[in-house]
Design a protein around this motif. Structure first.
Motif, PDB file in Angstrom:
ATOM      1  N   SER A 191     -55.143  18.978 -41.298  1.00 49.89           N
ATOM      2  CA  SER A 191     -53.964  19.864 -41.658  1.00 49.89           C
ATOM      3  C   SER A 191     -54.534  21.204 -41.676  1.00 49.89           C
TER       4      SER A 191
ATOM      5  N   LEU B 219     -53.775  10.297 -40.634  1.00 49.53           N
ATOM      6  CA  LEU B 219     -53.984  11.952 -40.591  1.00 49.53           C
ATOM      7  C   LEU B 219     -55.366  12.290 -40.393  1.00 49.53           C
TER       8      LEU B 219
ATOM      9  N   PHE C   7     -50.655   6.871 -42.550  1.00 53.07           N
ATOM     10  CA  PHE C   7     -48.979   6.676 -42.478  1.00 53.07           C
ATOM     11  C   PHE C   7     -48.514   5.537 -41.928  1.00 53.07           C
TER      12      PHE C   7
ATOM     13  N   ASP D 261     -52.391  20.882 -48.233  1.00 54.14           N
ATOM     14  CA  ASP D 261     -51.763  19.538 -47.886  1.00 54.14           C
ATOM     15  C   ASP D 261     -51.779  18.605 -49.098  1.00 54.14           C
ATOM     16  N   LEU D 262     -50.739  17.770 -49.571  1.00 53.93           N
ATOM     17  CA  LEU D 262     -50.769  16.836 -50.588  1.00 53.93           C
ATOM     18  C   LEU D 262     -51.469  15.664 -49.952  1.00 53.93           C
ATOM     19  N   TYR D 263     -51.700  15.520 -48.692  1.00 56.54           N
ATOM     20  CA  TYR D 263     -52.473  14.337 -48.207  1.00 56.54           C
ATOM     21  C   TYR D 263     -53.816  14.929 -47.645  1.00 56.54           C
ATOM     22  N   PHE D 264     -54.571  14.152 -47.383  1.00 61.18           N
ATOM     23  CA  PHE D 264     -55.970  14.254 -47.110  1.00 61.18           C
ATOM     24  C   PHE D 264     -56.361  13.616 -45.637  1.00 61.18           C
TER      25      PHE D 264
ATOM     26  N   VAL E  78     -55.842   9.412 -44.712  1.00 58.51           N
ATOM     27  CA  VAL E  78     -54.497   8.738 -45.188  1.00 58.51           C
ATOM     28  C   VAL E  78     -53.844   8.201 -44.099  1.00 58.51           C
TER      29      VAL E  78
ATOM     30  N   ARG F 279     -49.790  19.431 -38.917  1.00 61.18           N
ATOM     31  CA  ARG F 279     -50.732  18.123 -39.062  1.00 61.18           C
ATOM     32  C   ARG F 279     -51.121  17.654 -37.690  1.00 61.18           C
TER      33      ARG F 279
END
Length: 193
Positions: free
Chosen positions: A69, A66, A81, A73-76, A79, A181
């Motif tokens: 975004s 990632l 995937f 976002d819950l993800y930074f 991260v 994203r």
């Protein structure tokens, strides 16, 4: 008179063999300009032009990272995937259309339609994804892929997933239109498999 007749035949042949893409702007038949701008502002590269490379084959995006975004976002960024697989097929250089299959873990997307732009080895694919949730609500999403096609893979591939139309989102469970994203293959090369 003979020269005029020859000129008219040559003009007809040129007009009939050369495609006019002036009215075709890939992606914009289903992606509004404000959503395209949001995708670009989030870091997605776009390659314009009407002579993209012939995209054919299945490619592995790994490590699938990632990058950004444009919503809370819950993800930074950074991260990693699960590996992502994309397959391009049925490319038509006359209409700049293409079909796309995707796969990530157990989730498969099959036969999505899209458009291609680009020049030389650089390309951008705009994919139209209409999906229905378990409650029967449909949304329109776009996936955008950009990169440089090489003999054994794609260099510097980027992959965005953005909401185009949440169609009212009656249960307020989706991101807003124009949000999404951006992912990249962090080693810079997605091999053809």
């Amino acid at each position: 008179m003979k020269n005029l007749f020859g000129f008219l035949i040559l003009s007809f042949l040129l007009a009939s063999c050369c495609k006019d893409y002036s009215e075709l702007i890939p992606g914009q038949d289903f992606i509004p300009k404000d959503v395209l701008k949001a995708i670009e502002d989030n870091g997605q590269a776009f390659y314009n032009g009407y002579t993209p490379p012939v995209l054919q084959g299945r490619f592995k995006i790994s490590p699938n990272v990632l990058m950004s975004s444009n919503f809370d976002d819950l993800y930074f960024p950074g991260v990693v995937f699960a590996d992502y697989f994309v397959e391009f097929y049925d490319f038509d250089p006359n209409t700049l259309t293409i079909r796309v299959n995707t796969e990530q873990l157990d989730h498969k997307g099959i036969g999505y339609g899209g458009f291609v732009s680009g020049q030389g080895n650089n390309f951008t694919v705009y994919v139209k994804v209409e999906t229905k949730d378990s409650e029967g609500h449909t949304v329109l999403i776009t996936e955008v892929y950009s990169g440089e096609l090489e003999a054994n893979g794609i260099r510097n591939i980027q992959h965005s997933v953005f909401m185009v139309d949440d169609r009212g989102d009656p249960k307020d469970k989706y991101i807003e239109n124009g949000q999404g994203r951006l992912f990249e293959d962090s080693d810079g090369f997605s091999e053809k498999i």
